[in-house]
Motif scaffolding. Structure first.
Motif, PDB file in Angstrom:
ATOM      1  N   LEU A   1     -21.969  34.500  40.595  1.00  0.00           N
ATOM      2  CA  LEU A   1     -21.050  34.398  41.735  1.00  0.00           C
ATOM      3  C   LEU A   1     -21.747  34.838  43.011  1.00  0.00           C
ATOM      4  CD1 LEU A   1     -18.017  36.245  40.123  1.00  0.00           C
ATOM      5  CD2 LEU A   1     -18.240  33.789  40.457  1.00  0.00           C
ATOM      6  N   PRO A   2     -21.280  34.346  44.158  1.00  0.00           N
ATOM      7  CA  PRO A   2     -21.795  34.877  45.417  1.00  0.00           C
ATOM      8  C   PRO A   2     -21.436  36.354  45.533  1.00  0.00           C
ATOM      9  CG  PRO A   2     -20.482  32.892  45.789  1.00  0.00           C
ATOM     10  CD  PRO A   2     -20.300  33.274  44.355  1.00  0.00           C
ATOM     11  N   VAL A   3     -22.354  37.130  46.119  1.00  0.00           N
ATOM     12  CA  VAL A   3     -22.141  38.560  46.317  1.00  0.00           C
ATOM     13  C   VAL A   3     -22.371  38.866  47.794  1.00  0.00           C
ATOM     14  CG1 VAL A   3     -22.870  40.893  45.672  1.00  0.00           C
ATOM     15  CG2 VAL A   3     -22.964  39.047  43.971  1.00  0.00           C
ATOM     16  N   LEU A   4     -21.375  39.457  48.427  1.00  0.00           N
ATOM     17  CA  LEU A   4     -21.489  39.904  49.807  1.00  0.00           C
ATOM     18  C   LEU A   4     -21.779  41.398  49.761  1.00  0.00           C
ATOM     19  CD1 LEU A   4     -21.188  39.572  52.884  1.00  0.00           C
ATOM     20  CD2 LEU A   4     -18.728  39.944  52.586  1.00  0.00           C
TER      21      LEU A   4
ATOM     22  N   THR B   1     -19.525  46.172  33.704  1.00  0.00           N
ATOM     23  CA  THR B   1     -18.062  46.082  33.744  1.00  0.00           C
ATOM     24  C   THR B   1     -17.573  45.346  34.982  1.00  0.00           C
ATOM     25  OG1 THR B   1     -17.904  48.301  34.708  1.00  0.00           O
ATOM     26  CG2 THR B   1     -17.643  48.136  32.333  1.00  0.00           C
ATOM     27  N   ILE B   2     -18.275  45.494  36.093  1.00  0.00           N
ATOM     28  CA  ILE B   2     -17.889  44.759  37.303  1.00  0.00           C
ATOM     29  C   ILE B   2     -18.067  43.265  37.072  1.00  0.00           C
ATOM     30  CG2 ILE B   2     -18.514  44.278  39.712  1.00  0.00           C
ATOM     31  CD1 ILE B   2     -19.174  47.331  39.926  1.00  0.00           C
ATOM     32  N   LEU B   3     -19.189  42.864  36.504  1.00  0.00           N
ATOM     33  CA  LEU B   3     -19.431  41.438  36.252  1.00  0.00           C
ATOM     34  C   LEU B   3     -18.455  40.884  35.213  1.00  0.00           C
ATOM     35  CD1 LEU B   3     -23.319  41.279  36.386  1.00  0.00           C
ATOM     36  CD2 LEU B   3     -21.696  40.291  38.021  1.00  0.00           C
ATOM     37  N   GLU B   4     -18.183  41.645  34.158  1.00  0.00           N
ATOM     38  CA  GLU B   4     -17.226  41.194  33.147  1.00  0.00           C
ATOM     39  C   GLU B   4     -15.842  41.000  33.754  1.00  0.00           C
ATOM     40  OE1 GLU B   4     -17.460  44.148  30.073  1.00  0.00           O
ATOM     41  OE2 GLU B   4     -19.446  43.457  29.419  1.00  0.00           O
ATOM     42  N   TYR B   5     -15.426  41.953  34.586  1.00  0.00           N
ATOM     43  CA  TYR B   5     -14.117  41.838  35.231  1.00  0.00           C
ATOM     44  C   TYR B   5     -14.094  40.631  36.179  1.00  0.00           C
ATOM     45  CZ  TYR B   5      -9.939  42.904  37.916  1.00  0.00           C
ATOM     46  OH  TYR B   5      -8.715  42.822  38.518  1.00  0.00           O
ATOM     47  N   ALA B   6     -15.160  40.442  36.924  1.00  0.00           N
ATOM     48  CA  ALA B   6     -15.223  39.315  37.866  1.00  0.00           C
ATOM     49  C   ALA B   6     -15.052  37.988  37.134  1.00  0.00           C
ATOM     50  CB  ALA B   6     -16.544  39.334  38.634  1.00  0.00           C
ATOM     51  N   VAL B   7     -15.677  37.852  35.992  1.00  0.00           N
ATOM     52  CA  VAL B   7     -15.559  36.617  35.206  1.00  0.00           C
ATOM     53  C   VAL B   7     -14.150  36.497  34.632  1.00  0.00           C
ATOM     54  CG1 VAL B   7     -16.352  35.469  33.089  1.00  0.00           C
ATOM     55  CG2 VAL B   7     -18.019  36.441  34.694  1.00  0.00           C
TER      56      VAL B   7
ATOM     57  N   TRP C   1     -11.356  37.833  35.690  1.00  0.00           N
ATOM     58  CA  TRP C   1     -10.378  37.642  36.759  1.00  0.00           C
ATOM     59  C   TRP C   1     -10.602  36.322  37.503  1.00  0.00           C
ATOM     60  CZ3 TRP C   1     -10.371  38.746  42.365  1.00  0.00           C
ATOM     61  CH2 TRP C   1      -9.085  38.808  42.901  1.00  0.00           C
ATOM     62  N   LYS C   2     -11.716  35.664  37.231  1.00  0.00           N
ATOM     63  CA  LYS C   2     -12.106  34.395  37.865  1.00  0.00           C
ATOM     64  C   LYS C   2     -12.309  34.561  39.373  1.00  0.00           C
ATOM     65  CE  LYS C   2     -10.146  31.635  34.290  1.00  0.00           C
ATOM     66  NZ  LYS C   2      -8.954  31.353  33.630  1.00  0.00           N
ATOM     67  N   ALA C   3     -13.048  35.617  39.736  1.00  0.00           N
ATOM     68  CA  ALA C   3     -13.363  35.885  41.143  1.00  0.00           C
ATOM     69  C   ALA C   3     -14.278  34.798  41.687  1.00  0.00           C
ATOM     70  CB  ALA C   3     -14.038  37.246  41.276  1.00  0.00           C
ATOM     71  N   ASP C   4     -14.146  34.532  42.975  1.00  0.00           N
ATOM     72  CA  ASP C   4     -15.018  33.581  43.663  1.00  0.00           C
ATOM     73  C   ASP C   4     -16.098  34.293  44.467  1.00  0.00           C
ATOM     74  OD1 ASP C   4     -13.609  31.082  42.990  1.00  0.00           O
ATOM     75  OD2 ASP C   4     -11.986  31.978  44.153  1.00  0.00           O
ATOM     76  N   LEU C   5     -15.884  35.578  44.758  1.00  0.00           N
ATOM     77  CA  LEU C   5     -16.807  36.365  45.569  1.00  0.00           C
ATOM     78  C   LEU C   5     -16.683  37.827  45.180  1.00  0.00           C
ATOM     79  CD1 LEU C   5     -18.691  36.611  48.160  1.00  0.00           C
ATOM     80  CD2 LEU C   5     -16.580  36.987  49.453  1.00  0.00           C
ATOM     81  N   ILE C   6     -17.831  38.513  45.093  1.00  0.00           N
ATOM     82  CA  ILE C   6     -17.856  39.953  44.869  1.00  0.00           C
ATOM     83  C   ILE C   6     -18.329  40.599  46.170  1.00  0.00           C
ATOM     84  CG2 ILE C   6     -18.900  41.865  43.594  1.00  0.00           C
ATOM     85  CD1 ILE C   6     -19.382  39.876  41.273  1.00  0.00           C
ATOM     86  N   VAL C   7     -17.595  41.597  46.634  1.00  0.00           N
ATOM     87  CA  VAL C   7     -17.976  42.355  47.822  1.00  0.00           C
ATOM     88  C   VAL C   7     -18.266  43.777  47.375  1.00  0.00           C
ATOM     89  CG1 VAL C   7     -17.264  43.180  50.101  1.00  0.00           C
ATOM     90  CG2 VAL C   7     -16.468  40.948  49.287  1.00  0.00           C
TER      91      VAL C   7
ATOM     92  N   VAL D   1     -26.730  49.621  40.811  1.00  0.00           N
ATOM     93  CA  VAL D   1     -25.601  48.737  40.523  1.00  0.00           C
ATOM     94  C   VAL D   1     -25.653  47.454  41.356  1.00  0.00           C
ATOM     95  CG1 VAL D   1     -23.084  48.545  40.583  1.00  0.00           C
ATOM     96  CG2 VAL D   1     -24.149  50.657  39.792  1.00  0.00           C
ATOM     97  N   THR D   2     -25.864  47.579  42.654  1.00  0.00           N
ATOM     98  CA  THR D   2     -25.868  46.399  43.522  1.00  0.00           C
ATOM     99  C   THR D   2     -26.987  45.432  43.152  1.00  0.00           C
ATOM    100  OG1 THR D   2     -24.942  47.721  45.309  1.00  0.00           O
ATOM    101  CG2 THR D   2     -25.926  45.616  45.919  1.00  0.00           C
ATOM    102  N   SER D   3     -28.198  45.950  42.960  1.00  0.00           N
ATOM    103  CA  SER D   3     -29.299  45.033  42.645  1.00  0.00           C
ATOM    104  C   SER D   3     -29.128  44.393  41.273  1.00  0.00           C
ATOM    105  CB  SER D   3     -30.658  45.722  42.777  1.00  0.00           C
ATOM    106  OG  SER D   3     -30.795  46.745  41.832  1.00  0.00           O
ATOM    107  N   LEU D   4     -28.568  45.126  40.313  1.00  0.00           N
ATOM    108  CA  LEU D   4     -28.312  44.522  38.999  1.00  0.00           C
ATOM    109  C   LEU D   4     -27.281  43.402  39.096  1.00  0.00           C
ATOM    110  CD1 LEU D   4     -28.297  47.649  36.675  1.00  0.00           C
ATOM    111  CD2 LEU D   4     -29.958  45.776  36.681  1.00  0.00           C
ATOM    112  N   ILE D   5     -26.246  43.612  39.889  1.00  0.00           N
ATOM    113  CA  ILE D   5     -25.230  42.571  40.057  1.00  0.00           C
ATOM    114  C   ILE D   5     -25.835  41.365  40.767  1.00  0.00           C
ATOM    115  CG2 ILE D   5     -23.095  42.000  41.298  1.00  0.00           C
ATOM    116  CD1 ILE D   5     -22.015  44.704  40.329  1.00  0.00           C
ATOM    117  N   LEU D   6     -26.647  41.610  41.782  1.00  0.00           N
ATOM    118  CA  LEU D   6     -27.303  40.492  42.482  1.00  0.00           C
ATOM    119  C   LEU D   6     -28.180  39.681  41.524  1.00  0.00           C
ATOM    120  CD1 LEU D   6     -28.280  42.192  45.844  1.00  0.00           C
ATOM    121  CD2 LEU D   6     -26.691  40.275  45.557  1.00  0.00           C
TER     122      LEU D   6
END
Length: 167
Positions: free
Chosen positions: A142-145, A101-107, A109-115, A132-137
């Motif tokens: 998108l870049p992930v901080l 859901t975080i990745l779907e929302y990021a796409v 919303w057209k995010a440039d960076l996920i923190v 969650v963090t490692s799956l998103i990475l």
């Protein structure tokens, strides 16, 4: 970067994630969205401490249904916005598997960076790769901080001196 997505949970490390993500977004003059993804009610079986003005909740009064869980999450995000002192921050409570859901929302919303932070929801997830963090990475285009849970503090004034971070 024009849009920064900050994903947080109820862990006390979320304050560091929110504040650091907010500082980076402000350095880039970016739009900000702070989100919280609701997965399984069983993740909320421990007691949560007050954080960023949010009083927390305890395992003595578990959620009876998803609506109670969403209400509490909305209240939490309102406290985060108030803590950061910026009413222009967009908030969203997501329902579903956290990483997806975080990745779907990021796409969407057209995010440039996920923190986000490194905190896991359960002891079991700490033992298994795939939190969650490692799956998103692994899955994010998108870049992930990633903000570590450790106490190491970052001096954002020094970060601003590096040309590769300046916009």
């Amino acid at each position: 970067m024009k849009k920064v997505l900050i994903a947080i949970d109820y862990n006390p490390s979320a304050q560091k994630v929110a504040e650091t993500g907010y500082a980076f977004a402000k350095l880039m003059n970016a739009e900000i969205s702070v989100i919280h993804a609701i997965a399984d009610i069983s993740h909320y079986t421990m007691e949560y401490m007050p954080i960023m003005g949010f009083k927390g909740f305890s395992s003595d009064s578990p959620f009876m249904n998803i609506d109670e869980q969403k209400y509490e999450a909305v209240n939490f995000l309102e406290c985060v916005v108030k803590h950061l002192g910026d009413n222009n921050i967009k908030t969203c409570v997501l329902d579903g598997r956290n990483s997806e859901t975080i990745l779907e929302y990021a796409v969407r919303w057209k995010a440039d960076l996920i923190v986000m932070g490194t905190q896991n929801h359960s002891g079991f997830e700490k033992l298994c790769p795939g939190n969650v963090t490692s799956l998103i990475l692994k899955r994010s285009g998108l870049p992930v901080l990633v903000i570590p849970e450790e106490k190491a503090e970052m001096n954002l004034e020094k970060v601003n001196q590096y040309s590769y971070l300046q916009v």
